[in-house]
Write a protein that holds these residues in place. Sequence first.
Motif, PDB file in Angstrom:
ATOM      1  N   SER A 127       0.832  -1.209   0.000  1.00 14.48           N
ATOM      2  CA  SER A 127       0.000   0.000   0.000  1.00 14.48           C
ATOM      3  C   SER A 127       0.864   1.255   0.000  1.00 14.48           C
ATOM      4  N   LYS A 128       2.168   1.083   0.204  1.00 10.68           N
ATOM      5  CA  LYS A 128       3.072   2.226   0.274  1.00 10.68           C
ATOM      6  C   LYS A 128       3.893   2.359  -1.003  1.00 10.68           C
ATOM      7  N   THR A 129       3.243   2.093  -2.135  1.00 11.59           N
ATOM      8  CA  THR A 129       3.869   2.298  -3.445  1.00 11.59           C
ATOM      9  C   THR A 129       3.055   3.334  -4.212  1.00 11.59           C
ATOM     10  N   ILE A 130       3.628   3.854  -5.281  1.00  7.26           N
ATOM     11  CA  ILE A 130       2.890   4.837  -6.099  1.00  7.26           C
ATOM     12  C   ILE A 130       1.742   4.172  -6.846  1.00  7.26           C
ATOM     13  N   TYR A 131       1.832   2.864  -7.060  1.00  2.00           N
ATOM     14  CA  TYR A 131       0.829   2.180  -7.873  1.00  2.00           C
ATOM     15  C   TYR A 131      -0.506   2.003  -7.149  1.00  2.00           C
ATOM     16  N   THR A 132      -0.463   1.843  -5.842  1.00  2.00           N
ATOM     17  CA  THR A 132      -1.683   1.520  -5.099  1.00  2.00           C
ATOM     18  C   THR A 132      -2.329   2.733  -4.435  1.00  2.00           C
ATOM     19  N   ALA A 133      -1.854   3.926  -4.723  1.00  2.00           N
ATOM     20  CA  ALA A 133      -2.401   5.136  -4.109  1.00  2.00           C
ATOM     21  C   ALA A 133      -3.909   5.246  -4.367  1.00  2.00           C
ATOM     22  N   VAL A 139      21.549  12.968  -5.193  1.00  2.00           N
ATOM     23  CA  VAL A 139      22.343  11.798  -4.825  1.00  2.00           C
ATOM     24  C   VAL A 139      21.883  10.568  -5.618  1.00  2.00           C
ATOM     25  N   MET A 140      22.698   9.545  -5.579  1.00  2.00           N
ATOM     26  CA  MET A 140      22.360   8.286  -6.228  1.00  2.00           C
ATOM     27  C   MET A 140      21.138   7.674  -5.545  1.00  2.00           C
ATOM     28  N   SER A 141      20.263   7.088  -6.349  1.00  2.00           N
ATOM     29  CA  SER A 141      19.027   6.500  -5.830  1.00  2.00           C
ATOM     30  C   SER A 141      18.840   5.092  -6.375  1.00  2.00           C
ATOM     31  N   LYS A 158      10.512   6.113   6.739  1.00  2.00           N
ATOM     32  CA  LYS A 158      11.484   6.471   5.711  1.00  2.00           C
ATOM     33  C   LYS A 158      11.793   5.277   4.818  1.00  2.00           C
ATOM     34  N   PHE A 159      11.747   5.508   3.495  1.00  2.00           N
ATOM     35  CA  PHE A 159      12.254   4.553   2.512  1.00  2.00           C
ATOM     36  C   PHE A 159      13.512   5.173   1.921  1.00  2.00           C
ATOM     37  N   PHE A 160      14.645   4.557   2.152  1.00  2.00           N
ATOM     38  CA  PHE A 160      15.921   5.140   1.775  1.00  2.00           C
ATOM     39  C   PHE A 160      16.201   4.985   0.286  1.00  2.00           C
ATOM     40  N   ALA A 161      16.795   6.042  -0.272  1.00  2.00           N
ATOM     41  CA  ALA A 161      17.322   6.054  -1.649  1.00  2.00           C
ATOM     42  C   ALA A 161      16.251   5.840  -2.710  1.00  2.00           C
ATOM     43  N   THR A 162      15.033   6.307  -2.473  1.00  2.00           N
ATOM     44  CA  THR A 162      14.013   6.249  -3.525  1.00  2.00           C
ATOM     45  C   THR A 162      13.625   7.667  -3.913  1.00  2.00           C
ATOM     46  N   ASN A 163      13.463   7.903  -5.199  1.00  2.00           N
ATOM     47  CA  ASN A 163      13.102   9.232  -5.684  1.00  2.00           C
ATOM     48  C   ASN A 163      11.675   9.611  -5.313  1.00  2.00           C
ATOM     49  N   SER A 164      10.802   8.625  -5.202  1.00  2.00           N
ATOM     50  CA  SER A 164       9.403   8.901  -4.874  1.00  2.00           C
ATOM     51  C   SER A 164       9.160   9.061  -3.383  1.00  2.00           C
ATOM     52  N   GLY A 165      10.128   8.656  -2.566  1.00  2.00           N
ATOM     53  CA  GLY A 165       9.925   8.669  -1.122  1.00  2.00           C
ATOM     54  C   GLY A 165       9.069   7.508  -0.654  1.00  2.00           C
ATOM     55  N   ARG A 166       8.716   6.606  -1.571  1.00  2.00           N
ATOM     56  CA  ARG A 166       7.926   5.418  -1.234  1.00  2.00           C
ATOM     57  C   ARG A 166       8.714   4.168  -1.612  1.00  2.00           C
ATOM     58  N   MET A 167       8.146   3.025  -1.299  1.00  2.00           N
ATOM     59  CA  MET A 167       8.762   1.771  -1.699  1.00  2.00           C
ATOM     60  C   MET A 167       8.750   1.670  -3.221  1.00  2.00           C
ATOM     61  N   GLU A 168       9.857   1.210  -3.804  1.00  2.00           N
ATOM     62  CA  GLU A 168       9.968   1.123  -5.256  1.00  2.00           C
ATOM     63  C   GLU A 168      10.523  -0.221  -5.681  1.00  2.00           C
ATOM     64  N   SER A 169      10.148  -0.639  -6.891  1.00  2.00           N
ATOM     65  CA  SER A 169      10.854  -1.710  -7.578  1.00  2.00           C
ATOM     66  C   SER A 169      11.221  -1.156  -8.957  1.00  2.00           C
ATOM     67  N   PHE A 170      11.457  -2.003  -9.917  1.00  2.00           N
ATOM     68  CA  PHE A 170      12.091  -1.542 -11.148  1.00  2.00           C
ATOM     69  C   PHE A 170      11.117  -0.895 -12.133  1.00  2.00           C
ATOM     70  N   SER A 171      11.576   0.214 -12.692  1.00  2.00           N
ATOM     71  CA  SER A 171      10.872   0.975 -13.712  1.00  2.00           C
ATOM     72  C   SER A 171      11.935   1.780 -14.444  1.00  2.00           C
TER      73      SER A 171
END
Length: 370
Positions: free
Chosen positions: A77-83, A273-275, A239-252
């Motif tokens: 629920s903490k991804t951009i897809y399920t908002a 910084v590197m993400s 906090k979700f570290f090193a993600t550009n969206s500030g949320r949990m991410e997988s590959f895109s």
Amino acid sequence: MTEPNPAALTSIVVWGAFALAFIFGAVGNKTHFCTMGAVSDVVNMGDWNRMRMWLLAIAVATAGASGLQLAGLIDLSKTIYTAPRFTWLSYILGGLLFGIGMTLGSGCGSKTLIRIGTGNLKSLVVAIVLAITAYMTLKGILGVFRIAALDSVGATLAGTQDLPSVLARSFGFDKKTALAVLGLAISGGLFAFVFKAREFRSFDNVLGGIVVGLVVVGGWYLSGHIGHLAEDPATLEEKFFATNSGRMESFSFVAPQAYFLELLMLWSDKSRVMSFGIASVLGMFAGSLAWSLATRSFRLESFRDAWDLINHLVGGALMGFGGVLALGCTIGQGISGLSTLALGSFLAFFSIIAGAALTMKIQYWRLMKA
């Protein structure tokens, strides 16, 4: 209990994303994993092998993500897809444009990076145009239009838009039970469809589908579990570290190329910084390049003529705009997003396929007319 080290967690997430993408790039190169090619094979030749490879990756990713969620290791629920915001127009239009773009540009965002690793200069041009257009759509003039005219069209649901949550709210089902049933049904159905075809069961086909699916699952675990803190010592917030969206991410592979471009342009700005996403772009290219060099298949390839250049320029621009608008590409929405069972991901996925198939039909008609 030792206090978590934010710098160490960031480093693990970044290097982990690079390693997973490196595997994706090498295996994608070896097995010819290509989502645009999958649609093309079906439309033009009736060959479902590469489409089955894509569907196998979706099945593995869905089973893995559902398992991680049920085990309490991640929270999808903490991804951009399920908002809760369901921007149906953006999913449809963005998907259609991305599908058209990947056809004109000879591959989606991930395949573009893989092809750069093989020496394809056409894909290098596509990647540059894609990154610029995606950045303009995220933060520039196209972003103003996107937010005002397109993302404003939609509905805000009572909760997250993943299918288990929708069923739980609508019919009073237990969400975990709904997730388990849906995850098993969807992944099991896809597994059955994929392996029913005897001609699919070659080593490369199975390897490509399984590895890509596992890489997406690994991304969820890396970003959503290892790189997650319920309470950051610095801010006392999640906090979700090193993600550009500030949320949990997988590959895109659309927005991350824009952020990679931003990092290169603003290198001296210490806030850039590197993400996870940027590392995945570099890893994809590096993995493909390593396989090309190891197999001596690296070959420089350029444009055939001016029209070939124009097609690839337009394709890159449409992928950059459409990919951001749809919240992902054939990997971002087509595997990572689908693994969350989000309604918008299904809509974007089918729209991408429709856009690509329509463009291929038009190209074939023009070829026959000529």
